[in-house]
Scaffold this active site. Structure first.
Site, short mmCIF file in Angstrom:
data_model
loop_
_atom_site.label_atom_id
_atom_site.label_comp_id
_atom_site.label_asym_id
_atom_site.label_seq_id
_atom_site.Cartn_x
_atom_site.Cartn_y
_atom_site.Cartn_z
N CYS A 181 -6.00 47.14 13.50
CA CYS A 181 -5.52 46.49 12.31
C CYS A 181 -5.92 44.81 11.94
O CYS A 181 -6.65 44.31 12.79
CB CYS A 181 -3.95 46.17 12.21
SG CYS A 181 -3.44 45.16 13.77
N SER A 232 -4.43 48.89 17.99
CA SER A 232 -5.00 48.49 18.97
C SER A 232 -6.61 49.28 19.47
O SER A 232 -7.00 48.92 20.49
CB SER A 232 -4.26 47.94 19.88
OG SER A 232 -3.39 48.98 20.46
N GLU A 276 6.51 41.33 22.00
CA GLU A 276 7.06 40.78 20.51
C GLU A 276 8.35 40.48 20.46
O GLU A 276 8.75 39.45 19.90
CB GLU A 276 6.40 41.76 19.43
CG GLU A 276 6.70 41.50 18.21
CD GLU A 276 6.48 42.17 16.86
OE1 GLU A 276 5.48 43.09 17.37
OE2 GLU A 276 7.06 42.36 15.96
N CYS A 282 -0.24 37.21 15.26
CA CYS A 282 -0.59 37.42 13.65
C CYS A 282 0.61 37.00 12.65
O CYS A 282 1.73 36.76 13.27
CB CYS A 282 -0.21 39.16 13.93
SG CYS A 282 -0.33 40.10 12.18
N THR A 291 7.48 44.54 14.50
CA THR A 291 6.51 45.13 13.19
C THR A 291 6.02 46.36 13.36
O THR A 291 5.50 46.91 12.27
CB THR A 291 5.21 44.08 13.29
OG1 THR A 291 4.84 44.21 14.60
CG2 THR A 291 5.60 42.67 13.14
N HIS A 306 -2.84 46.04 23.63
CA HIS A 306 -2.73 47.02 24.39
C HIS A 306 -3.77 48.14 24.35
O HIS A 306 -3.41 49.28 23.92
CB HIS A 306 -1.08 47.57 24.09
CG HIS A 306 -0.26 46.63 24.42
ND1 HIS A 306 1.20 46.47 23.98
CD2 HIS A 306 0.07 45.91 25.50
CE1 HIS A 306 1.89 45.53 24.68
NE2 HIS A 306 1.11 45.26 25.51
N CYS A 366 5.28 46.00 9.69
CA CYS A 366 3.93 45.48 8.92
C CYS A 366 3.36 46.54 7.97
O CYS A 366 3.38 47.67 8.53
CB CYS A 366 3.18 44.61 9.86
SG CYS A 366 1.67 45.73 10.62
N SER A 371 0.36 51.15 24.61
CA SER A 371 0.46 50.90 23.21
C SER A 371 1.71 51.43 22.62
O SER A 371 1.55 52.68 22.35
CB SER A 371 -0.74 51.19 22.46
OG SER A 371 -0.55 51.08 21.23
S1 SF4 Z 1 1.84 42.98 12.98
FE1 SF4 Z 1 0.71 43.88 14.55
S2 SF4 Z 1 0.38 45.98 13.74
FE2 SF4 Z 1 0.80 44.61 12.02
S3 SF4 Z 1 -1.42 43.53 11.31
FE3 SF4 Z 1 0.02 42.22 12.80
S4 SF4 Z 1 -1.16 42.70 14.88
FE4 SF4 Z 1 -1.58 44.50 13.51
#
Ligand code: SF4
Length: 278
Positions: free
Chosen positions: A18, A261, A127, A97, A162, A43, A190, A218
């Protein structure tokens, strides 16, 4: 020579790295000299091994290093750990992110406004640990069953990790509404996760077997596999070497999907193996 096995292998749209993971890996690769990540950057053990070969090492604790550069991983770390790294004089490079930053900021703001913050996610996931560290007395729930055990509150503010499933989040919010006069639910799953899940589950409806590829550690890949397994027989693998001939005997059309990932080269490897070896 191949005589039986799949006639068609289809890769789900939006599979693989992503935006946030790509950004974190690129940042790490661009950073030179004594580069460390606290815990794995993402991960996926194969990507972590590749980063190690490039000199980017995952450490379990800041006690292990005296100097160097610390990259904050895509899914963030607690504020207290960032402060400790700065105290030690480490250069901190933030690869959190932007979508994760949004959840952190939303949770902080709900907490400041006096909401009881509820975080829907895996309690031990970095997270979730990073979000929980930013609010007062957070409650972490992993299932609707956990919510049923809660007492009553005036006002609840809820955020989701997310990479959680949209359906499960809706069920959690429905259940929370029985426990407070008002519930403010932030939309924090997300888009990359939503797109990835939608594409994989749509594909799962049209194939005989789904192969979901990504780290066994993951969370988002495990959830992808779990969602697909409700639709069709699904196997979660990390690398092509885990594929088994018996899976393909009755599978004319095989779908492949990758977690957020999972790098492209592993997906390509899996598809080529299915096409040529089974
Ligand atoms: S929140 Fe996590 S899954 Fe979504 S774009 Fe960001 S890193 Fe990728």
């Amino acid at each position: 020579m191949r005589t039986t096995g799949p006639q068609k292998v289809v890769l789900a749209k939006n599979s693989g790295f992503c935006f946030g993971v790509k950004r974190a890996v690129d940042l790490a690769l661009r950073t030179q000299d004594r580069v460390f990540t606290l815990g794995p950057l993402i991960h996926n053990p194969q990507v972590i091994a590749y980063l190690e070969r490039k000199g980017i090492r995952a450490i379990e604790s800041l006690d292990r290093i005296k100097d160097g550069k610390l990259i904050i991983r895509a899914h963030g770390i607690p504020r207290s750990v960032i402060a400790e790294a700065e105290r030690k004089g480490l250069a901190v490079i933030d690869a959190t992110c932007p979508f994760v930053r949004k959840v952190q900021r939303t949770a902080e703001s709900l907490s400041r406004q006096g909401y009881q913050v509820v975080i829907f996610g895996e309690a031990n996931h970095p997270e979730v640990v990073g979000i929980a560290d930013r609010v007062k007395n957070p409650i972490i729930v992993e299932t609707a069953g956990h919510v049923r055990a809660l007492g009553r509150f005036d006002k609840i503010g809820v955020v989701a990790q997310t990479t959680q499933s949209v359906e499960s989040y809706k069920a959690i919010v429905r259940e929370l509404k029985k426990h407070a006069k008002s519930v403010k639910a932030a939309d924090t799953i997300c888009n990359a996760t939503k797109r990835n899940q939608d594409a994989a589950t749509s594909l799962a409806k049209n194939v005989d077997l789904m192969i979901v590829v990504g780290g066994h550690n993951s969370g988002n890949t495990r959830r992808l596999a779990s969602l697909c397994s409700k639709i069709v027989t699904t196997k979660h693998i990390e690398i092509a070497g885990e594929l088994k001939p018996s899976w393909f005997r009755r599978a004319a059309i095989v779908g492949v999907a990758g977690g957020a990932s999972t790098p492209d080269w592993i997906l390509r490897d899996v598809i080529e193996s299915i096409e040529h070896e089974f």
